[in-house]
Design a protein around this motif. Structure first.
Motif, PDB file in Angstrom:
ATOM      1  N   ASP A  94       0.823  -1.200   0.000  1.00 56.06           N
ATOM      2  CA  ASP A  94       0.000   0.000   0.000  1.00 56.06           C
ATOM      3  C   ASP A  94       0.862   1.258   0.000  1.00 56.06           C
ATOM      4  OD1 ASP A  94      -2.860   1.199   0.582  1.00 56.06           O
ATOM      5  OD2 ASP A  94      -1.501   2.170   2.015  1.00 56.06           O
ATOM      6  N   ALA A  95       1.899   1.260   0.843  1.00 55.73           N
ATOM      7  CA  ALA A  95       2.769   2.434   0.930  1.00 55.73           C
ATOM      8  C   ALA A  95       3.505   2.669  -0.386  1.00 55.73           C
ATOM      9  CB  ALA A  95       3.759   2.255   2.072  1.00 55.73           C
ATOM     10  N   LEU A  96       4.015   1.608  -1.000  1.00 61.44           N
ATOM     11  CA  LEU A  96       4.722   1.751  -2.274  1.00 61.44           C
ATOM     12  C   LEU A  96       3.810   2.321  -3.348  1.00 61.44           C
ATOM     13  CD1 LEU A  96       6.749  -1.588  -2.297  1.00 61.44           C
ATOM     14  CD2 LEU A  96       7.702   0.721  -2.090  1.00 61.44           C
ATOM     15  N   ALA A  97       2.574   1.850  -3.390  1.00 61.21           N
ATOM     16  CA  ALA A  97       1.631   2.371  -4.382  1.00 61.21           C
ATOM     17  C   ALA A  97       1.358   3.848  -4.140  1.00 61.21           C
ATOM     18  CB  ALA A  97       0.340   1.570  -4.342  1.00 61.21           C
ATOM     19  N   ARG A  98       1.236   4.221  -2.877  1.00 61.51           N
ATOM     20  CA  ARG A  98       0.926   5.616  -2.542  1.00 61.51           C
ATOM     21  C   ARG A  98       2.069   6.565  -2.890  1.00 61.51           C
ATOM     22  NH1 ARG A  98      -3.550   6.317   1.155  1.00 61.51           N
ATOM     23  NH2 ARG A  98      -4.387   4.312   1.833  1.00 61.51           N
ATOM     24  N   ILE A  99       3.309   6.084  -2.795  1.00 59.19           N
ATOM     25  CA  ILE A  99       4.441   6.980  -3.069  1.00 59.19           C
ATOM     26  C   ILE A  99       4.896   6.887  -4.532  1.00 59.19           C
ATOM     27  CG2 ILE A  99       5.213   6.883  -0.677  1.00 59.19           C
ATOM     28  CD1 ILE A  99       7.453   5.027  -1.481  1.00 59.19           C
ATOM     29  N   GLY A 100       4.114   6.186  -5.355  1.00 64.06           N
ATOM     30  CA  GLY A 100       4.378   6.181  -6.780  1.00 64.06           C
ATOM     31  C   GLY A 100       5.180   5.010  -7.302  1.00 64.06           C
ATOM     32  N   ARG A 101       5.444   4.006  -6.472  1.00 67.45           N
ATOM     33  CA  ARG A 101       6.203   2.838  -6.916  1.00 67.45           C
ATOM     34  C   ARG A 101       5.243   1.674  -7.174  1.00 67.45           C
ATOM     35  NH1 ARG A 101      10.926   3.204  -2.229  1.00 67.45           N
ATOM     36  NH2 ARG A 101      11.542   5.362  -2.670  1.00 67.45           N
ATOM     37  N   LYS A 102       4.306   1.916  -8.057  1.00 66.78           N
ATOM     38  CA  LYS A 102       3.234   0.957  -8.269  1.00 66.78           C
ATOM     39  C   LYS A 102       3.740  -0.330  -8.918  1.00 66.78           C
ATOM     40  CE  LYS A 102      -1.691   1.266  -9.326  1.00 66.78           C
ATOM     41  NZ  LYS A 102      -2.782   2.120  -9.867  1.00 66.78           N
ATOM     42  N   GLY A 103       4.739  -0.222  -9.788  1.00 63.87           N
ATOM     43  CA  GLY A 103       5.281  -1.416 -10.412  1.00 63.87           C
ATOM     44  C   GLY A 103       5.889  -2.364  -9.393  1.00 63.87           C
ATOM     45  N   MET A 105      -5.162  -8.781   1.182  1.00 66.47           N
ATOM     46  CA  MET A 105      -5.412  -9.216  -0.185  1.00 66.47           C
ATOM     47  C   MET A 105      -6.414  -8.287  -0.869  1.00 66.47           C
ATOM     48  SD  MET A 105      -4.330 -11.677  -2.171  1.00 66.47           S
ATOM     49  CE  MET A 105      -3.620 -12.677  -0.854  1.00 66.47           C
ATOM     50  N   ILE A 106      -7.489  -7.959  -0.181  1.00 64.84           N
ATOM     51  CA  ILE A 106      -8.504  -7.067  -0.750  1.00 64.84           C
ATOM     52  C   ILE A 106      -7.952  -5.667  -0.938  1.00 64.84           C
ATOM     53  CG2 ILE A 106     -10.726  -5.943  -0.309  1.00 64.84           C
ATOM     54  CD1 ILE A 106     -11.619  -8.516   1.090  1.00 64.84           C
ATOM     55  N   ASN A 107      -7.293  -5.139   0.094  1.00 63.30           N
ATOM     56  CA  ASN A 107      -6.789  -3.771   0.014  1.00 63.30           C
ATOM     57  C   ASN A 107      -5.802  -3.593  -1.126  1.00 63.30           C
ATOM     58  OD1 ASN A 107      -8.319  -3.114   2.238  1.00 63.30           O
ATOM     59  ND2 ASN A 107      -6.620  -3.163   3.692  1.00 63.30           N
ATOM     60  N   ALA A 108      -4.897  -4.575  -1.293  1.00 54.28           N
ATOM     61  CA  ALA A 108      -3.899  -4.456  -2.348  1.00 54.28           C
ATOM     62  C   ALA A 108      -4.541  -4.507  -3.728  1.00 54.28           C
ATOM     63  CB  ALA A 108      -2.855  -5.563  -2.200  1.00 54.28           C
ATOM     64  N   ALA A 109      -5.499  -5.412  -3.896  1.00 50.57           N
ATOM     65  CA  ALA A 109      -6.158  -5.515  -5.199  1.00 50.57           C
ATOM     66  C   ALA A 109      -6.910  -4.229  -5.543  1.00 50.57           C
ATOM     67  CB  ALA A 109      -7.107  -6.712  -5.205  1.00 50.57           C
ATOM     68  N   VAL A 110      -7.622  -3.681  -4.585  1.00 51.80           N
ATOM     69  CA  VAL A 110      -8.356  -2.439  -4.816  1.00 51.80           C
ATOM     70  C   VAL A 110      -7.395  -1.297  -5.125  1.00 51.80           C
ATOM     71  CG1 VAL A 110      -9.831  -0.710  -3.715  1.00 51.80           C
ATOM     72  CG2 VAL A 110     -10.353  -3.151  -3.452  1.00 51.80           C
ATOM     73  N   ARG A 111      -6.272  -1.242  -4.413  1.00 51.30           N
ATOM     74  CA  ARG A 111      -5.296  -0.165  -4.603  1.00 51.30           C
ATOM     75  C   ARG A 111      -4.600  -0.256  -5.954  1.00 51.30           C
ATOM     76  NH1 ARG A 111      -4.568   4.586  -2.692  1.00 51.30           N
ATOM     77  NH2 ARG A 111      -5.151   3.776  -0.641  1.00 51.30           N
ATOM     78  N   LEU A 112      -4.278  -1.474  -6.408  1.00 48.37           N
ATOM     79  CA  LEU A 112      -3.403  -1.637  -7.564  1.00 48.37           C
ATOM     80  C   LEU A 112      -4.125  -1.916  -8.876  1.00 48.37           C
ATOM     81  CD1 LEU A 112      -0.684  -3.902  -5.896  1.00 48.37           C
ATOM     82  CD2 LEU A 112      -0.525  -1.458  -6.350  1.00 48.37           C
ATOM     83  N   SER A 113      -5.378  -2.314  -8.820  1.00 50.54           N
ATOM     84  CA  SER A 113      -6.071  -2.741 -10.032  1.00 50.54           C
ATOM     85  C   SER A 113      -6.203  -1.614 -11.047  1.00 50.54           C
ATOM     86  CB  SER A 113      -7.466  -3.265  -9.680  1.00 50.54           C
ATOM     87  OG  SER A 113      -8.206  -3.554 -10.847  1.00 50.54           O
TER      88      SER A 113
END
Length: 600
Positions: free
Chosen positions: A533-542, A585-593
């Motif tokens: 979640d933190a990586l996605a928020r700071i722009g490291r989505k890959g 599992m749910i939070n990551a999928a919602v964040r990254l999809s």
């Protein structure tokens, strides 16, 4: 004299069935190895997960000359299929479920376990091993037989098996040819109102229809839909609907790591874990679980009278959960101790007040609810907020429930801030400007203190405690609860520092400082998801997606997760299935999809 069961080493490659009243865990060979009755924290009438020997209790259909097995859930349901094959290609299918559906204007969720067995190929031979025990395996039941049923009588409960299989073969555990479909209905000592096969078939159809309708109402992300559905169903199964409590896991005493002694009983309701469950389900538009949980939570809030609130309670609001060790049980893979109860009920864990307010706050804003919260509920929550402010700078055991060390934990202060912050927002919704100013000032006071005292200049990171230097993954929650802008250089630096000190490749441990049992060995799954979640928020989505794919591969074949993952072997450890992990599992999928509008 019962013949010995075929030895199978316990594993967490398990399926779970349930109906929000009880649950059962089923291994890859269709053996029920864990089932507590009459509720999640009750007596495990099947306990082979912790006692796989001849003194343990289980329910299996042993196929002669067994060669292989495969398992799958009926799509979008909690109905489990296990297929067993012998060396000649002959096979059977076991269908397991716990009835759950609407009937006569109410939810029907009996303490009944239904198993249906049919031939897939050939003339396979099997024997039925139905061996319940009571009093944590210490008491073998008295067995009586009727025309179409067998009763297993214990001192405090009696189970009745209704079956159209030959009862003589069940009682004698004799191997026989399965030449037709057979049905097994185990539950309370009550007669069926209709025939055995008709009941089993009708219950299955109604239960399948219920779960399909339930999953159809979910608001799913575009990607990883099957993973999210399985996680959501598993979280729903962790709800004890009678009271609204949510259990942290369905088992006790599965070690967090091999031979670690970190064996705990998780069959209770932690207010922290329950908040995260509610938050995850809310994110995919399943709010009924929150409504049920708020019934339970409101009882806890009112009885506290604005004073101390325990970090966990029993699912029936029990305050006393004394911890004891059961010496007669060998434990998972012989790795005891087996603990019943949890000493953490004695702890002071100050993040609990923030978790209460966070768990309840949506009820003030969501117009879909049957009963929205109002001024009366706000008054009770304000008392919780006052307690949060009183203790925000006081030492406690922290969210990791340290038993011999107290500090002013950053995560506890963070949740105290969240309590005051959300109360300010609720006050705005309720058009109470004075109360908004009051709680905003308190939130700002706590926030300034956290930013000043938890920042460690030497580590260039937010530390686990005020004035400390040790690192702890829980500070990643700063972004999730909107305490700090993820682009803040201090938060980005903290993510970098945590990756260097707590990560084993994609996996993340909880903290770096030794605790009562030494340094943690396994990765704590929810921490890995906080990192995602933190990586996605700071722009490291890959990078976040790469780690999420690893976690998807870390699940059991049926898509479930325990509490911990061994970073070297990849094996699951800790209690199972762990709600925290399924939340991640749910939070990551919602964040990254990817977004739905990218394909439609």
């Amino acid at each position: 004299m019962n013949a010995p069961a075929t030895p199978v080493e316990p594993s967490l490659r398990l399926g779970v069935i349930g109906n929000c009243a009880y649950s059962a865990l089923i291994d890859e060979r269709g053996r029920i190895v864990w089932c507590c009755l009459p509720r999640f924290d009750g007596d495990p009438v099947f306990n082979a997960l912790l006692d796989p020997g001849d003194s343990g209790s289980l329910w299996s259909f042993e196929l002669e000359n067994f060669a292989r097995s495969e398992q799958s859930y009926e799509p979008n349901t909690a109905i489990l299929h296990t297929r067993l094959w012998d060396g000649q290609g002959q096979g059977i299918e076991i269908t397991d479920y716990a009835p759950r559906f609407f009937n006569r204007g109410r939810m029907f969720r009996p303490l009944t376990l239904v198993r249906r067995v049919q031939v897939l190929a050939g003339s396979p031979r099997l024997r039925v091993l139905l061996r319940p025990r009571f009093d944590w395996g210490r008491q073998a039941p008295a067995v009586t037989q009727g025309s179409t049923h067998i009763r297993y009588v214990g001192a405090s409960q009696t189970l009745r098996l209704n079956s159209d299989a030959p009862l003589s073969y069940i009682l004698s555990e004799t191997c026989f040819v399965l030449d037709r479909p057979m049905n097994f209905i185990l539950g309370p000592d009550e007669t069926l109102v209709s025939g055995i096969e008709d009941t089993a078939r009708a219950f299955e159809q109604e239960t399948a229809s219920y779960w399909r309708s339930w999953t159809r109402s979910l608001s799913l992300p575009l990607e990883w839909q099957e993973a999210v559905i399985r996680a959501a169903i598993t979280l729903k199964l962790s709800l004890f609907e009678d009271t609204g409590a949510i259990v942290a896991a369905m088992t006790t005493s599965i070690p967090e790591a091999p031979h670690s002694g970190r064996n705990w009983d998780y069959r209770f309701c932690w207010l922290r874990d329950a908040f995260f469950v509610v938050r995850a389900l809310n994110s995919i538009s399943e709010v009924a679980t929150m409504e049920e949980y708020l019934r339970w939570l409101n009882n806890i809030i009112v009885r506290s009278g604005g004073g101390h609130i325990q970090p966990l309670y029993g699912i029936g609001q029990e305050e006393k959960l004394p911890e004891a060790i059961l010496e007669h049980l060998p434990g998972y893979r012989g790795q005891g101790p087996v603990r019943v109860g949890n000493q953490a009920q004695e702890h002071f864990q100050h993040d609990v007040y923030g978790n209460i307010v966070l768990g309840a706050s949506q009820a003030f804003h969501d117009h879909r609810l049957f009963r929205r919260a109002g001024l009366a509920e706000f008054g009770y929550l304000e008392a919780v907020g006052e307690q949060a402010f009183r203790v925000h700078d006081q030492p406690d055991a922290g969210m990791w429930e340290l038993r011999t060390r107290a500090r002013i934990h950053t995560s506890s202060a963070l949740m105290s801030w969240a309590a005051c912050d959300r109360l300010a927002k609720v006050a705005t919704t309720l058009k109470l400007p004075d109360r908004h100013r009051y709680w905003r000032e308190r939130a700002d006071t706590i926030r300034a203190r956290i930013l000043r005292e938890s920042w460690c200049e030497q580590r260039q990171a937010f530390a686990e405690s005020f004035g400390g230097r040790d690192l702890d993954a829980s500070v990643l929650l700063m972004a999730e609860v909107n305490f700090i802008d993820p682009s803040d250089p201090r938060f980005i630096s903290t993510v970098d520092a945590l990756e260097k000190s707590l990560c084993d490749g994609p996996y993340m441990r909880r903290y770096e400082a030794p605790d009562d049992f030494g340094k943690p060995e396994t990765a704590f799954n929810i921490c890995t998801f906080w990192r995602i979640d933190a990586l996605a928020r700071i722009g490291r989505k890959g990078q976040a997606r790469e780690i999420f794919e690893v976690m998807l591969q870390s699940r059991s074949p049926l898509g479930l997760l325990s509490e911990d993952t061994h970073p070297v072997t990849g094996e699951m450890w800790g209690n199972f299935p762990q709600t925290y992990s399924m939340v991640g599992m749910i939070n990551a999928a919602v964040r990254l999809s990817a977004r739905w509008d990218s394909v439609i």
